[in-house]
Design an enzyme around this catalytic site. Sequence first.
Site, PDB file in Angstrom:
ATOM      1  N   HIS A 199       0.824  -1.216   0.000  1.00  0.00           N
ATOM      2  CA  HIS A 199       0.000   0.000   0.000  1.00  0.00           C
ATOM      3  C   HIS A 199       0.849   1.253   0.000  1.00  0.00           C
ATOM      4  O   HIS A 199       0.448   2.291  -0.494  1.00  0.00           O
ATOM      5  CB  HIS A 199      -0.984  -0.031   1.159  1.00  0.00           C
ATOM      6  N   ARG A 306     -10.855   3.447  -1.709  1.00  0.00           N
ATOM      7  CA  ARG A 306     -10.419   2.595  -0.600  1.00  0.00           C
ATOM      8  C   ARG A 306     -10.806   3.274   0.718  1.00  0.00           C
ATOM      9  O   ARG A 306     -10.013   4.019   1.303  1.00  0.00           O
ATOM     10  CB  ARG A 306      -8.903   2.396  -0.640  1.00  0.00           C
ATOM     11  N   ARG A 342     -15.819   1.205  -2.123  1.00  0.00           N
ATOM     12  CA  ARG A 342     -15.583  -0.130  -1.589  1.00  0.00           C
ATOM     13  C   ARG A 342     -15.786  -0.086  -0.084  1.00  0.00           C
ATOM     14  O   ARG A 342     -15.252   0.796   0.590  1.00  0.00           O
ATOM     15  CB  ARG A 342     -14.158  -0.568  -1.906  1.00  0.00           C
ATOM     16  N   GLU A 441     -10.900 -11.087  -6.082  1.00  0.00           N
ATOM     17  CA  GLU A 441      -9.489 -11.025  -5.689  1.00  0.00           C
ATOM     18  C   GLU A 441      -9.060 -12.245  -4.890  1.00  0.00           C
ATOM     19  O   GLU A 441      -7.916 -12.346  -4.478  1.00  0.00           O
ATOM     20  CB  GLU A 441      -9.193  -9.729  -4.935  1.00  0.00           C
ATOM     21  N   ASN A 464      -4.025  -7.262  -7.292  1.00  0.00           N
ATOM     22  CA  ASN A 464      -2.977  -7.279  -6.257  1.00  0.00           C
ATOM     23  C   ASN A 464      -3.146  -8.508  -5.371  1.00  0.00           C
ATOM     24  O   ASN A 464      -2.197  -9.249  -5.108  1.00  0.00           O
ATOM     25  CB  ASN A 464      -3.044  -6.035  -5.365  1.00  0.00           C
ATOM     26  N   ASP A 465      -4.365  -8.694  -4.901  1.00  0.00           N
ATOM     27  CA  ASP A 465      -4.623  -9.850  -4.041  1.00  0.00           C
ATOM     28  C   ASP A 465      -4.820 -11.118  -4.856  1.00  0.00           C
ATOM     29  O   ASP A 465      -4.405 -12.194  -4.434  1.00  0.00           O
ATOM     30  CB  ASP A 465      -5.847  -9.579  -3.151  1.00  0.00           C
ATOM     31  N   ARG A 475       2.267 -10.298  -1.293  1.00  0.00           N
ATOM     32  CA  ARG A 475       2.480  -9.160  -2.187  1.00  0.00           C
ATOM     33  C   ARG A 475       3.452  -8.133  -1.633  1.00  0.00           C
ATOM     34  O   ARG A 475       3.918  -7.264  -2.356  1.00  0.00           O
ATOM     35  CB  ARG A 475       1.140  -8.503  -2.538  1.00  0.00           C
ATOM     36  N   CYS A 512      -9.138  -3.124 -10.965  1.00  0.00           N
ATOM     37  CA  CYS A 512      -8.718  -1.969 -10.170  1.00  0.00           C
ATOM     38  C   CYS A 512      -7.413  -2.229  -9.430  1.00  0.00           C
ATOM     39  O   CYS A 512      -6.932  -1.385  -8.700  1.00  0.00           O
ATOM     40  CB  CYS A 512      -9.813  -1.552  -9.200  1.00  0.00           C
TER      41      CYS A 512
HETATM   42  C1  PEP Z   1      -6.403  -5.472  -5.123  1.00  0.00           C
HETATM   43  O1  PEP Z   1      -6.252  -6.341  -4.269  1.00  0.00           O
HETATM   44  O2  PEP Z   1      -6.007  -5.585  -6.303  1.00  0.00           O
HETATM   45  C2  PEP Z   1      -7.044  -4.195  -4.776  1.00  0.00           C
HETATM   46  C3  PEP Z   1      -7.350  -3.313  -5.702  1.00  0.00           C
HETATM   47  O3  PEP Z   1      -7.285  -3.935  -3.475  1.00  0.00           O
HETATM   48  P1  PEP Z   1      -6.164  -3.524  -2.419  1.00  0.00           P
HETATM   49  O4  PEP Z   1      -4.898  -3.230  -3.181  1.00  0.00           O
HETATM   50  O5  PEP Z   1      -6.693  -2.342  -1.716  1.00  0.00           O
HETATM   51  O6  PEP Z   1      -6.085  -4.750  -1.591  1.00  0.00           O
HETATM   52 MG    MG Z   2      -7.308  -6.269  -2.421  1.00  0.00          MG
END
Ligand code: PEP
Ligand code: MG
Length: 588
Positions: A199, A306, A342, A441, A464-465, A475, A512
């Site tokens: 993040h 977020r 979200r 995700e 990402n997840d 990650r 996203c």
């Molecule tokens: C993701 O997991 O790709 C996502 C957009 O959410 P975050 O990065 O906030 O977990």
């Molecule tokens: Mg995520």
Amino acid sequence: MPKTAPKETVLQGLPVSPGIGIGPVHVSARGFRAPEVYAISTADVADEQERFRQALEVTKGQLAELQQRIQAISGEGDSLIFEAHLMVLEDRALLDRVAEAISERLQNAEFAFYAVMQHFLEAMRRVPDLYLRERTADLEDVCQRVLRNFSADEDAPGEEQANGHHILVAYDLNPSDTAAMDRKQVMGFATEVGSVNSHTAILARSLGLPAIVGVEGAVLEVRTLTPAILDGYSGKLILNPTEETQARYQELQARKERVRLELEAQRDAATTTTDGRKITLSANIEFIDELALIQQSGAKGVGLYRTEFLLLDGEQMPGEHQQAEVYSRLAKSLAPHPIIIRTLDAGGDKLPVEPLTEPEPNPFLGWRGIRVSLDRPAMFKEQLRAILRASAHGKVAVMFPLVSGLGEVRRAKDFLREAMDELDRAGVPFDPKLETGVMIEVPSAAVIADLIAPEVDFFSIGTNDLIQYTVAVDRVNHHVADLYRPTHPAVIRLIRKTVEAAENAGIWTGVCGETAGDLRLTPLLLGLGVQELSVGPHQVPRISRAIRAANYAECVAMAEEAVRTPLSSVIMENTVGLAMKYYPELME
Ligand code: PEP
Ligand code: MG
């Protein structure tokens, strides 16, 4: 005697946020690495004990001076924190253990001290009491200070400060450090740990701050005030750059600025491929002060808000009315474009919503995302009512994070219906047709996307997840960063499966996660049939240009092949090949 100019040195890291910073370095005191460890002989024990004693004396002197300075500026209360630091250095048990480690384990003094402190720190990190846990930061601070004083010489005064613009160097930064950074002062940052998808990195991109991670040894090797260049494109931190290097970077900076201005001039162009496929390009947002940036970027709304970043302002989520105010302001300002809000995605590597009674053994597989909301109905419904209230002021959609099965979707929707009924009874206006989506995700959700699709209005793929859970690679863990592959065939197949399920149910799919803003992957994502991309505001102009330069039919052919290709490297080569063909000027 005139001093010779210090030698230019290049530290290599991983680029996580593009851009260039030129200026002096400031090394942050938070977080630190283990000092070097070496064996000493019994004859050296007395000398090492003396080195330890001296490092402590210097540290105590600095702390006493700091205490006085702070007391003069802001009174007794704030200066007490240094009193607490001083007390750590006078703790007999601690001092004895260090002395023992030196004489019995025959280790150099700094390592002996470091090892004992780590032991204390580890114990403190595990205590359930939040207040005590938070005190680990103080202990870390003292430990870092003492370690610095082992190697202090006349060129390295303990309290050097880079005032004004600087490049921040730190062992690690958490999202709140990044968010709290004085953006007028910090031109960019380099950290020893971290990853592209943490993040912190996401925030750096949102804020347009050049950043690199994985710069090993940076905190101990770099001195505050060293002139430097931070290259967020290639991941370099160049210390003491020569005039020639500086000139080269100034030129690169000017060239990038020209491209940026050109792209900005095209910001209102429709995001349609050369053969007519329309793609919605929206932006991700974490803080309300990014709103102006999003409006300037040409994004068609927000594809991911977020909301957990609201937790940064206090210990808890703000109440219903406060949340409604923030959401409504965003909805009004973005109208007629939509905003996808979200619901709280706390836990895991993110901010906790409440202190846990005991640390989770495996937070990434633990109490996070929608699981937290479903377990805290009052808090969840407050947020849902706030989102609904905002829907009366613009085009609002709601999205649930970290869904792993259909039951969670149904329960979340039940809460949404309850929230609607409550507002109805209170005569509060809202949009009863507000769209509901889920993030795909977790691999299980992608596999059963056909079962979830009929229940919702859209999917937004959180790559990402999704990548982390599909290939079992944390990650944010730089040790396994190499295995974190967005083009892993399993990930590609899951994305395709999700899009197909959505198409069959007549709903749309967006992305996203950070892959949406990765120029190498735009041809692949378009080819897989994704209809929306939501990216950091600074990435919008470049991704817009990439979409406009791409040929959809060619992308589809490449993606169809990718679904059958066994190696991630080959899939990557093919998508990069098209990217180079469509927009080479953005790929340098
Ligand atoms: C993701 O997991 O790709 C996502 C957009 O959410 P975050 O990065 O906030 O977990
Ligand atoms: Mg995520």
